[in-house]
Design an enzyme around this catalytic site. Structure first.
Site, PDB file in Angstrom:
ATOM      1  N   LYS A 119       0.847  -1.195   0.000  1.00 40.03           N
ATOM      2  CA  LYS A 119       0.000   0.000   0.000  1.00 40.03           C
ATOM      3  C   LYS A 119       0.880   1.240   0.000  1.00 40.03           C
ATOM      4  O   LYS A 119       2.061   1.221   0.352  1.00 40.03           O
ATOM      5  CB  LYS A 119      -0.949   0.022   1.199  1.00 40.03           C
ATOM      6  CG  LYS A 119      -0.279  -0.072   2.590  1.00 40.03           C
ATOM      7  CD  LYS A 119       0.184   1.237   3.149  1.00 40.03           C
ATOM      8  CE  LYS A 119       0.768   1.084   4.548  1.00 40.03           C
ATOM      9  NZ  LYS A 119       1.550   2.262   4.997  1.00 40.03           N
ATOM     10  N   SER A 167       0.291  -7.065   5.226  1.00 41.28           N
ATOM     11  CA  SER A 167      -0.465  -7.643   4.119  1.00 41.28           C
ATOM     12  C   SER A 167      -0.289  -9.160   4.071  1.00 41.28           C
ATOM     13  O   SER A 167      -1.244  -9.903   3.836  1.00 41.28           O
ATOM     14  CB  SER A 167      -0.021  -7.013   2.797  1.00 41.28           C
ATOM     15  OG  SER A 167      -0.814  -7.462   1.728  1.00 41.28           O
ATOM     16  N   ASP A 218      -2.055  -2.118  10.736  1.00 37.53           N
ATOM     17  CA  ASP A 218      -2.397  -2.111   9.311  1.00 37.53           C
ATOM     18  C   ASP A 218      -3.110  -3.384   8.858  1.00 37.53           C
ATOM     19  O   ASP A 218      -3.679  -3.421   7.757  1.00 37.53           O
ATOM     20  CB  ASP A 218      -1.137  -1.940   8.454  1.00 37.53           C
ATOM     21  CG  ASP A 218      -0.549  -0.543   8.540  1.00 37.53           C
ATOM     22  OD1 ASP A 218      -1.208   0.350   9.125  1.00 37.53           O
ATOM     23  OD2 ASP A 218       0.566  -0.333   8.043  1.00 37.53           O
TER      24      ASP A 218
END
Length: 287
Positions: free
Chosen positions: A12, A104, A136
Site C-alpha cells: 500500500k 499484508s 495495518d
C-alpha cells in the site's frame, strides 16, 4: 481442499499521513488515505494434519517469528482448531519500507487459513485477530482503499481514482519506533475531512496526477534518521516527479500521470512503476 497457491499480498501507499495527537497510553492518532498497489508478495498455503505451523522462505529470508507465523498461530489459538499449515512466502515488497508488506502477508494468511481450515469466521473476528498483530492488518483484511483514523483501527472505505506511481526503496530501512519516539515529530496537525481530501485529488483523464493534499508528518524525522529518503525524493525530483514518503518506512513515491524513464537509479535501490488496485484480489473471502 488441501492447499491454496499463488495468493497475492499487495502493498500500500499512504497518499498522506498526518499525526493529529497522542493518547495517554502513548499511541499516536493519525489520519491517512491507504491505497492498494500491485507490488505484491505471494503466499502458498498447504494444510497439515499434525497441527504444526511451518514456513518456507522462497525469496528473501524472514525473521524466525514474522507476522505470518504469528497470524497463523493466533488464528489457530482463537479458533481452537487442531489443523496446521505449511506456508511458503515469495517476498517482493521490501521490509521497513512503509508499504505494509508484513501486515499484508498476515492478512492474506488469515484469509487463506480461514478458508483452508473451514473455520468460516466473519471478517469482524479476523480483524480483531489482525489488530492485535499490527494496526495495518485490518485494512488489508477489508481489502478496499480507505480513509484511516485513530491508531489505524477506524477504517472508512473510499473510492479513489486510479493512479500510476513511481516507487523507490533505497537499501536502508527505517525503524518505526525510532520515528515515533523522536521529540521533534509533528504531533498536532489539525484534523482533516474526507471531502477536503477529495477536493484536492487532482486528476488527469480520470487518474491521479499529483499528490495535492497534505503531507507525511513522519517525513522530516525520517529524512534526519535516514538521508537516503532525501536522496530518493531528490532523484525522483530530477525526473520531474514530486515525491513524498509512504508510511513510516524509507520508500518514497510520486504520482506518474505519464510514462517517465526511471533508469539510472543508484546501486541497491529498488525502483518500480506501480498501479493502484481498486480492491484486494481476495475481497469476499470472509464476510
Amino acid at each position: 481442499m488441501k492447499a491454496l497457491y499463488d495468493l497475492p499480498a499487495p502493498g500500500k501507499l499512504n497518499l498522506f499521513l498526518h499525526i493529529t495527537g497522542r493518547r495517554a497510553d502513548g499511541y499516536h492518532l493519525l489520519q491517512s488515505v491507504f491505497m492498494l498497489i500491485d507490488w505484491c508478495d505471494t503466499l502458498h498455503v498447504e494444510k497439515r494434519s499434525d497441527g504444526q505451523i511451518t514456513r518456507e522462505d522462497l525469496t528473501t529470508p524472514l525473521p524466525s517469528d514474522d507476522l505470518v507465523l504469528r497470524a497463523a498461530k493466533a488464528l489457530q489459538a482463537f479458533s481452537g482448531t487442531t489443523q496446521g499449515a505449511h506456508i511458503g512466502i515469495a517476498k517482493q515488497v521490501p521490509a521497513q519500507a512503509g508499504m505494509g508488506g508484513g501486515s499484508s502477508d498476515a492478512a492474506t494468511c488469515l484469509l487463506a487459513l480461514n478458508r483452508l481450515w473451514n473455520l468460516n469466521l466473519p471478517l469482524s473476528e479476523l480483524a480483531q485477530i489482525g489488530l492485535a498483530l499490527g494496526a495495518d492488518v485490518p485494512f488489508f483484511l477489508r481489502g478496499r482503499n480507505a480513509w484511516v483514523e485513530g491508531i489505524g483501527e477506524q477504517i472508512t472505505p473510499i473510492e479513489l481514482p486510479p493512479g500510476r506511481f513511481a516507487v523507490v526503496k533505497p537499501p536502508q530501512g527505517l525503524d518505526t519506533r525510532l520515528i515515533f519516539a523522536a521529540p521533534d515529530l509533528q504531533r498536532a496537525t489539525p484534523a482533516a475531512i474526507i471531502s477536503g481530501f477529495a477536493a484536492c485529488a487532482e486528476q488527469d483523464g480520470g487518474e491521479i496526477k499529483s499528490l495535492g493534499f497534505g503531507r507525511n508528518d513522519l517525513q522530516p524525522v525520517a529524512e534526519r534518521l535516514c538521508p537516503a529518503v532525501t536522496d530518493a525524493i531528490a532523484w525522483l525530483g530530477r525526473k520531474g516527479l514530486q515525491a513524498r514518503m509512504t508510511g513510516s518506512g524509507s520508500s518514497v513515491f510520486a504520482a506518474m500521470p505519464h510514462d517517465v524513464e526511471l533508469a539510472g537509479a543508484p546501486s541497491g535501490w529498488q525502483v518500480r512503476k506501480c498501479s493502484s488496485l481498486a480492491i484486494h484480489p481476495l475481497v469476499g473471502w470472509a464476510v
